[in-house]
Design an enzyme around this catalytic site. Sequence first.
Site, short mmCIF file in Angstrom:
data_model
loop_
_atom_site.label_atom_id
_atom_site.label_comp_id
_atom_site.label_asym_id
_atom_site.label_seq_id
_atom_site.Cartn_x
_atom_site.Cartn_y
_atom_site.Cartn_z
N ASN A 1 0.87 -1.19 0.00
CA ASN A 1 0.00 0.00 0.00
C ASN A 1 0.90 1.23 0.00
O ASN A 1 1.48 1.58 1.03
CB ASN A 1 -0.89 -0.04 1.25
CG ASN A 1 -1.70 1.24 1.42
OD1 ASN A 1 -1.84 2.03 0.48
ND2 ASN A 1 -2.25 1.43 2.62
N TRP A 2 1.01 1.86 -1.16
CA TRP A 2 1.94 2.99 -1.28
C TRP A 2 1.38 4.28 -0.68
O TRP A 2 2.08 5.27 -0.59
CB TRP A 2 2.29 3.22 -2.76
CG TRP A 2 3.07 2.11 -3.40
CD1 TRP A 2 3.45 0.92 -2.82
CD2 TRP A 2 3.58 2.08 -4.74
NE1 TRP A 2 4.16 0.17 -3.73
CE2 TRP A 2 4.25 0.85 -4.91
CE3 TRP A 2 3.52 2.97 -5.81
CZ2 TRP A 2 4.86 0.49 -6.11
CZ3 TRP A 2 4.13 2.60 -7.01
CH2 TRP A 2 4.79 1.38 -7.16
N LYS A 3 0.09 4.28 -0.36
CA LYS A 3 -0.58 5.48 0.18
C LYS A 3 -0.34 6.67 -0.74
O LYS A 3 -0.26 6.49 -1.95
CB LYS A 3 -0.11 5.75 1.62
CG LYS A 3 -0.16 4.51 2.50
CD LYS A 3 -0.01 4.81 3.94
CE LYS A 3 0.10 3.51 4.71
NZ LYS A 3 -0.01 3.69 6.14
N HIS B 1 -9.45 1.03 4.73
CA HIS B 1 -8.17 1.19 5.45
C HIS B 1 -8.41 2.11 6.65
O HIS B 1 -9.24 3.02 6.59
CB HIS B 1 -7.12 1.79 4.50
CG HIS B 1 -5.75 1.79 5.08
ND1 HIS B 1 -5.33 2.75 5.98
CD2 HIS B 1 -4.71 0.94 4.93
CE1 HIS B 1 -4.08 2.47 6.34
NE2 HIS B 1 -3.69 1.38 5.72
N GLU C 1 -6.88 4.54 7.74
CA GLU C 1 -6.74 5.99 7.45
C GLU C 1 -8.01 6.52 6.79
O GLU C 1 -8.41 7.65 7.03
CB GLU C 1 -5.50 6.21 6.57
CG GLU C 1 -4.22 6.05 7.39
CD GLU C 1 -3.02 5.50 6.62
OE1 GLU C 1 -3.01 5.57 5.38
OE2 GLU C 1 -2.10 5.00 7.28
N GLU D 1 -5.34 -5.15 10.59
CA GLU D 1 -4.33 -4.13 10.78
C GLU D 1 -4.61 -3.38 12.08
O GLU D 1 -5.43 -2.44 12.09
CB GLU D 1 -4.36 -3.12 9.63
CG GLU D 1 -4.10 -3.73 8.27
CD GLU D 1 -3.52 -2.71 7.30
OE1 GLU D 1 -2.37 -2.91 6.88
OE2 GLU D 1 -4.18 -1.70 7.03
N GLY E 1 2.37 2.21 10.62
CA GLY E 1 3.29 3.34 10.44
C GLY E 1 3.98 3.78 11.72
O GLY E 1 4.58 4.84 11.78
N SER F 1 3.45 -2.28 10.27
CA SER F 1 4.91 -2.27 10.41
C SER F 1 5.55 -3.62 10.07
O SER F 1 6.49 -4.04 10.75
CB SER F 1 5.31 -1.78 11.81
OG SER F 1 4.84 -0.47 12.03
N GLY G 1 2.84 -1.18 4.29
CA GLY G 1 2.86 0.25 3.96
C GLY G 1 4.28 0.71 3.69
O GLY G 1 4.83 0.52 2.60
C1 PEP Z 1 -0.74 0.06 5.95
O1 PEP Z 1 -0.79 1.22 5.61
O2 PEP Z 1 -1.63 -0.70 5.59
C2 PEP Z 1 0.39 -0.38 6.79
C3 PEP Z 1 0.32 -1.57 7.32
O3 PEP Z 1 1.42 0.50 6.95
P1 PEP Z 1 2.87 0.18 7.64
O4 PEP Z 1 3.36 -1.10 7.05
O5 PEP Z 1 3.72 1.35 7.27
O6 PEP Z 1 2.62 0.07 9.10
#
Ligand code: PEP
Length: 255
Positions: free
Chosen positions: A9-11, A95, A97, A167, A173, A213, A234
């Site tokens: 997931n590049w956001k 998600h 976010e 998640e 993050g 993470s 992410g």
């Molecule tokens: C995500 O955005 O879905 C995610 C898991 O981010 P990260 O790996 O940076 O925690």
Amino acid sequence: MRKIFIAGNWKMNLLKSSATALVQQLMDSLKGISNVDVAVCPPSVYLGDLAATLRGSAIGLGAQNVYSKPDGAYTGELSCAMLQDVGCQYVILGHSERRAIFGETDALVNEKLKAVLAAGLTPIVCIGETLEEREAGRTTDVVRGQCRGSLAGLTEEQMKKTVLAYEPVWAIGTGKTATPAQAEEVHADIRALLSTLFSPSTAEHVIIQYGGSVKADNALELLGQPNIDGALVGGASLKSDSFTAIVQAAAAIKK
Ligand code: PEP
């Protein structure tokens, strides 16, 4: 037998040149890995270009969001048909976010999910508790509630085609990862819930990714858990080396 599925997931990161370079590096570094499904989910404006770059590659392409309506006066939104038109196969839904910043509810995620499935795209539905909810001992209730709301009204066949991503919000993050035991406990509970909401055989089919993470150095242990079938990544999906190392870790696992 569930095939491990790793999605990046590049956001809201990268520009066209860096996005194209990343995809080209991944096509090279992941060549020869066939026992893991892999997808990247770049910002929507680059989907068409990256679909062209990825043509003929085993790496899938996903969007980070979609709207449920087929067309019309929905300024700023994209439809499932538009995503398919530019070469997308997957869509991330709900998600944390999108839930926290843009107010998405389980009901909206459910509406989008039905549109995505009807279009023949593969949804990745995110669920997960906040730190406050975990500390209050509410993780199971919250995650089960999100599953019930987001997955309401699905047929067995639709559920089998839906990917879930657990998640924990406190791990996204932040560099804090759920321990393999913490993650496995929730994944096993989600599968038990699916077994009662749908059927044991449907529950056994469903891919449940972990996200929060995930890095090269924790991927092996997390993905080795019996009910963890992949990862939604992410930060570590933005660099070829770190994403490749996660996929390689997945490829080394025998379940
Ligand atoms: C995500 O955005 O879905 C995610 C898991 O981010 P990260 O790996 O940076 O925690």
